[in-house]
Design a protein around this motif. Structure first.
Motif, PDB file in Angstrom:
ATOM      1  N   SER A  15       0.655  -1.121   0.046  1.00  0.00           N
ATOM      2  CA  SER A  15      -0.077  -0.169   0.112  1.00  0.00           C
ATOM      3  C   SER A  15       0.800   1.291  -0.099  1.00  0.00           C
ATOM      4  O   SER A  15       0.418   2.411  -0.281  1.00  0.00           O
ATOM      5  N   GLU A  72       3.602   1.804  -1.893  1.00  0.00           N
ATOM      6  CA  GLU A  72       4.192   2.067  -3.055  1.00  0.00           C
ATOM      7  C   GLU A  72       3.941   3.258  -3.775  1.00  0.00           C
ATOM      8  O   GLU A  72       4.847   4.097  -4.073  1.00  0.00           O
ATOM      9  N   ASN A  73       2.613   3.252  -3.970  1.00  0.00           N
ATOM     10  CA  ASN A  73       2.381   4.661  -4.786  1.00  0.00           C
ATOM     11  C   ASN A  73       2.305   5.762  -3.959  1.00  0.00           C
ATOM     12  O   ASN A  73       2.785   6.888  -4.377  1.00  0.00           O
ATOM     13  N   VAL A  74       2.113   5.571  -2.564  1.00  0.00           N
ATOM     14  CA  VAL A  74       2.367   6.769  -1.742  1.00  0.00           C
ATOM     15  C   VAL A  74       3.768   7.215  -1.708  1.00  0.00           C
ATOM     16  O   VAL A  74       3.932   8.502  -1.854  1.00  0.00           O
ATOM     17  N   SER A  89       5.862   7.007  -4.084  1.00  0.00           N
ATOM     18  CA  SER A  89       6.352   7.328  -5.489  1.00  0.00           C
ATOM     19  C   SER A  89       5.947   8.897  -5.462  1.00  0.00           C
ATOM     20  O   SER A  89       6.316   9.786  -5.823  1.00  0.00           O
ATOM     21  N   SER A  90       4.529   9.119  -4.988  1.00  0.00           N
ATOM     22  CA  SER A  90       3.870  10.494  -5.018  1.00  0.00           C
ATOM     23  C   SER A  90       4.583  11.384  -4.068  1.00  0.00           C
ATOM     24  O   SER A  90       4.954  12.674  -4.323  1.00  0.00           O
ATOM     25  N   GLU A 115       7.779  12.481  -5.960  1.00  0.00           N
ATOM     26  CA  GLU A 115       7.250  13.635  -6.964  1.00  0.00           C
ATOM     27  C   GLU A 115       7.077  14.788  -6.415  1.00  0.00           C
ATOM     28  O   GLU A 115       7.370  15.905  -6.886  1.00  0.00           O
ATOM     29  N   GLU A 162      11.811  10.289  -1.107  1.00  0.00           N
ATOM     30  CA  GLU A 162      11.323   9.028  -1.294  1.00  0.00           C
ATOM     31  C   GLU A 162      12.309   8.030  -0.816  1.00  0.00           C
ATOM     32  O   GLU A 162      11.966   6.932  -0.242  1.00  0.00           O
ATOM     33  N   ARG A 172      11.488   5.143   2.082  1.00  0.00           N
ATOM     34  CA  ARG A 172      11.521   3.844   1.759  1.00  0.00           C
ATOM     35  C   ARG A 172      12.749   3.091   2.774  1.00  0.00           C
ATOM     36  O   ARG A 172      12.453   1.763   3.145  1.00  0.00           O
TER      37      ARG A 172
END
Length: 323
Positions: free
Chosen positions: A63, A65-67, A69-70, A73, A80, A84
């Motif tokens: 869950s 992963e997208n957070v 990455s955002s 950005e 990031e 991580r």
């Protein structure tokens, strides 16, 4: 001032807006190395494709992963990267915390083991690694761009909250809450009311934009460090800068404009709601954080100079350079 920050998140619905906001706050203030993830309600994570605790853990971590990455950005690759790294090494999964833990059963024993791991991680978070001797060099021109974007974001959000013309940002606040904010500042000496935090909002925008700047020096005064050493240097600057930005934001939004806050609070009668909103937007926020542009003015110059001063002080504290 703290040694560790435990971010408690619900494993059944992980990485929603509140924990994401907390992660952004920590990483942009240079404190990601203190972050520990504690996922609760692990016993409630279930599914036909989740036969084991390790499968459930991977499901929860997916869950993020997208957070992450955002966040990368928004705040840059080192933000990031730092998060991580913490998620990979500093996490626990806790089940049945509302019950007496039975170490004779698997779930109880597993949670006790995870709680012991949590205590060990807290103890190990105290020491900060000393960075190598090479230091970054920054360009003041890039600083001006960062301040411009921070000021625009702050003003757009608050003009929307006040119901004033401008780019769409947050939802419009009820006029009674805007009046309550002015009352808390004028009468009670506070810098916020309930969820309305103009001082913290300005600091947040400046801090996040400047954290992106810190990750992009124009050069180094020695051999270019590894990414790990860069992270240590960037976090050391951001940590000190975060404290200085609070003082700057408090002064510009509140201390220097108490007379205008008092005028806004004293507005009464027909259309006072609109006059109060316009006063706060035009006479307080627009002057507290004027957007730098090609047309110089005393207000814009003073704001940019204030931010440049605190940035230079934090940069020079670790031996870095702002030209």
């Amino acid at each position: 001032m703290v040694d560790a920050v435990i971010l408690v998140d619900n494993a059944t619905q992980p990485m929603l807006s509140a924990p994401v906001a907390a992660m952004k706050e920590l990483v942009s203030s240079g404190n990601s190395a203190k972050l520990i993830f504690a996922f609760t309600h692990f016993d409630k994570v279930s599914g036909d494709n989740l036969p084991s605790p390790s499968a459930r853990a991977e499901h929860v971590l997916a869950s993020a992963e997208n957070v992450l990455s955002s966040i990368g950005e928004d705040l840059g690759p080192f933000a990031e990267r730092a998060l991580r790294a913490r998620l990979a090494t500093s996490r626990v999964f806790l089940a049945n915390l509302d019950q007496r833990l039975d170490i004779e059963c698997k779930d109880g024993k597993r949670t006790v083991t995870q709680l012991s791991k949590l205590l060990e991680m807290i103890d190990s978070n105290v020491e900060r690694v000393k960075p190598i001797d090479s230091r970054p060099i920054y360009d003041r021109m890039n600083l001006a761009l960062a301040v411009e974007r921070a000021a625009e974001s702050f003003r757009n959000e608050w003009r929307s909250r006040l119901g004033l013309p401008g780019k769409h940002g947050a939802e419009k606040e009820h006029w009674t809450r805007i009046k309550a904010l002015s009352r808390h500042i004028v009468v009670m000496g506070a810098d916020h009311y309930d969820t309305l935090h103009p001082v913290a909002d300005l600091r947040k925008e400046l801090r996040q934009r400047l954290y992106i700047l810190l990750q992009n020096p124009v050069g180094w005064n020695g051999p270019e460090p590894t990414d790990d050493d860069k992270q240590i240097i960037f976090d050391a600057i951001a940590d000190d800068l975060n404290r200085r930005l609070f003082e700057l934001s408090l002064r510009r939004v509140k201390s220097e404009r108490l007379a205008d806050w008092r005028n806004a609070y004293n507005e009464s009668g027909a259309r006072s709601t609109f006059r109060r909103a316009k006063l706060i937007g035009d006479s307080i926020y627009d002057l507290a954080a004027p957007v730098p542009d090609l047309t110089p003015s005393p207000d814009r110059n003073a704001f940019l100079q204030d931010v440049a001063t605190v940035t230079r002080e934090s940069v020079e504290l670790v031996g870095a350079i702002l030209n």
